[in-house]
Design a protein around this motif. Sequence first.
Motif, PDB file in Angstrom:
ATOM      1  N   GLY A 310       0.987  -1.093   0.068  1.00  0.00           N
ATOM      2  CA  GLY A 310       0.057   0.123  -0.037  1.00  0.00           C
ATOM      3  C   GLY A 310       0.860   1.364  -0.113  1.00  0.00           C
ATOM      4  N   SER A 311       0.344   2.501  -0.430  1.00  0.00           N
ATOM      5  CA  SER A 311       1.085   3.752  -0.459  1.00  0.00           C
ATOM      6  C   SER A 311       1.346   4.096   0.709  1.00  0.00           C
ATOM      7  N   GLY A 312       2.495   4.832   1.249  1.00  0.00           N
ATOM      8  CA  GLY A 312       2.772   5.390   2.481  1.00  0.00           C
ATOM      9  C   GLY A 312       2.214   6.617   2.565  1.00  0.00           C
ATOM     10  N   PRO A 313       2.569   7.484   3.780  1.00  0.00           N
ATOM     11  CA  PRO A 313       3.687   6.930   4.802  1.00  0.00           C
ATOM     12  C   PRO A 313       2.769   5.796   5.476  1.00  0.00           C
ATOM     13  N   GLN A 314       3.635   4.841   5.838  1.00  0.00           N
ATOM     14  CA  GLN A 314       2.861   3.950   6.788  1.00  0.00           C
ATOM     15  C   GLN A 314       3.664   3.726   8.158  1.00  0.00           C
TER      16      GLN A 314
END
Length: 554
Positions: A310-314
């Motif tokens: 999945g796209s960040g920021p994580q």
Amino acid sequence: MAKGQINEQPDMTSRRSWKQNPEAVRENILQTARAVFVAHGLSGAKMDEIAARTRTSKRMIYYYFGDKEGLYRAVLEDAYARMRRAEDALDLGRLHPVEALRQLTEFTFDHHSRERDFVRLVMVENIHEGRHMSKSEMISGQNSSAIRLLEEIYRRGCDDGLFRPGLTALELHWHISALAVFNVSNRATFSNIFGPDLFEPKGQEMLRRHTGDMVLRFVMKPGLSPEDVEKPPQTKPRMIDPGIYRFLEVLEAQKNSLPEATTLEARRVLYNSIARNLRLPTPPNIETDREDWIDSDGGPVRVRIFRHQGSGPQPALVYLHGGGFWRGSPESHWDTTARLASWTRQTVISVDYALAPENPYPVALKQALAVIAWAREQAERLGIDAARIAVGGDGTGGNLAAAAATACRDAKLPLRAALLIYPILDFDLTRPSCRQNADGPLLRLEDVETAARHYCPDTALLSSDPMAAPLRAERHEGLPPTFLALAANDPMRDSAAQYAEALQRGGVSVTVDEGEGLVHDYLRAQSHCTAAEDKLRIMSDWLYEVFLTPGAPG
């Protein structure tokens, strides 16, 4: 649009949706094949018939199972697994031993009577001299749990003075199985010769009860009968999830298949080799290829990054593996970190800290703190949220994680959470859990002594320094929300439980999972123990919710 076209699209959608579920496809093949093998045996079963009766193709069957014998072996494994799971659900450890043995016997009678295909598959395999079962480590591991269960019941009965000594669990299993199998295997011939009365509902109820009576009278001491035995209140017995025993069988087979390890380095290689051989498939939404090297006061340290696609920021979890301080790596704990990253939709930074005794305390802790600082500094480059960094670890890695959380609090560098999985938080070996679980399995008291000696030879320091033994800290206020995963049969359980109490006194939000039926290091058994995977999902759900909570406690 023609009437015939109206219904076509939903059917295609349903078929396409079903095909996109590999587990559903595999299950459909297994259950169809089971019926064919029961009806025709292995030799008489035709793959064309199995394919025709499923919603898939013969090519797909070969893709999943290799060949007809591979499919037949998988059907056998599935049949035994289903029976063992049903046994596991009985919760016999809480029953008086007489009642537990009766319930297990009558359960087996009922299971075989209800699941006649199971007995017929066993009969087919006996025609083939058991040669397909002998190739399956899974069946051996599954059925060892039945013997362990009987051993536990029989031991308790002997301890209470009810069962006569000198018998074995294997003998009891044979007697129980013999009666239950005969009830199915010879039903047709017996009915034709003597009539069907015993196989009508009333007759089956009578035989079921008599089977339990026969086994109990065989086991009980002369002069005692099941009806006369007083049933005193039972203290809570030490029960271990049967899936753990299945894993232990596989683990032992792995050890026996690899070269003997004598030196410390060879034992490390063996540990990592076994972990690699038993590794589960990596979740498809996790990237695992990235490694980084970080400078620290304890020397350079490698990290492996498990990142959700999945796209960040994580959010990020800095994870410290277990292994007694002297073995282990990010690769040995791959199953845990990959699934935490997947189920929590986060980045996990797994630390390959320097091992003892070559690198004693506090080298590993210095490296762990350096990785946490690096993650915060490099957050943008790593695609993580610097305000949502947690620390976690299992076993001795839980020790390092708890110490790191304390050090970060003191340095006013708050962490979002701490995930401590059967952590070793001090080295006091006089607590009740140490006596109760001294022989393991998986972690023995002597293993803890070895770990302590390797990690910190200075015993005075080990018993007083809160960075080496976090339970010894004078205060626990201001630490991040903490999840403590205990294991009921862990020699170090009481140490972790006392740490939870210390956190609560300090006003820290604490979630404790007691780990009923589980042992230290149970996450290694996820492939054979569903309870282990369930616990990891509970930890993941907790961590996910903490990461969603605004603010940065600690």
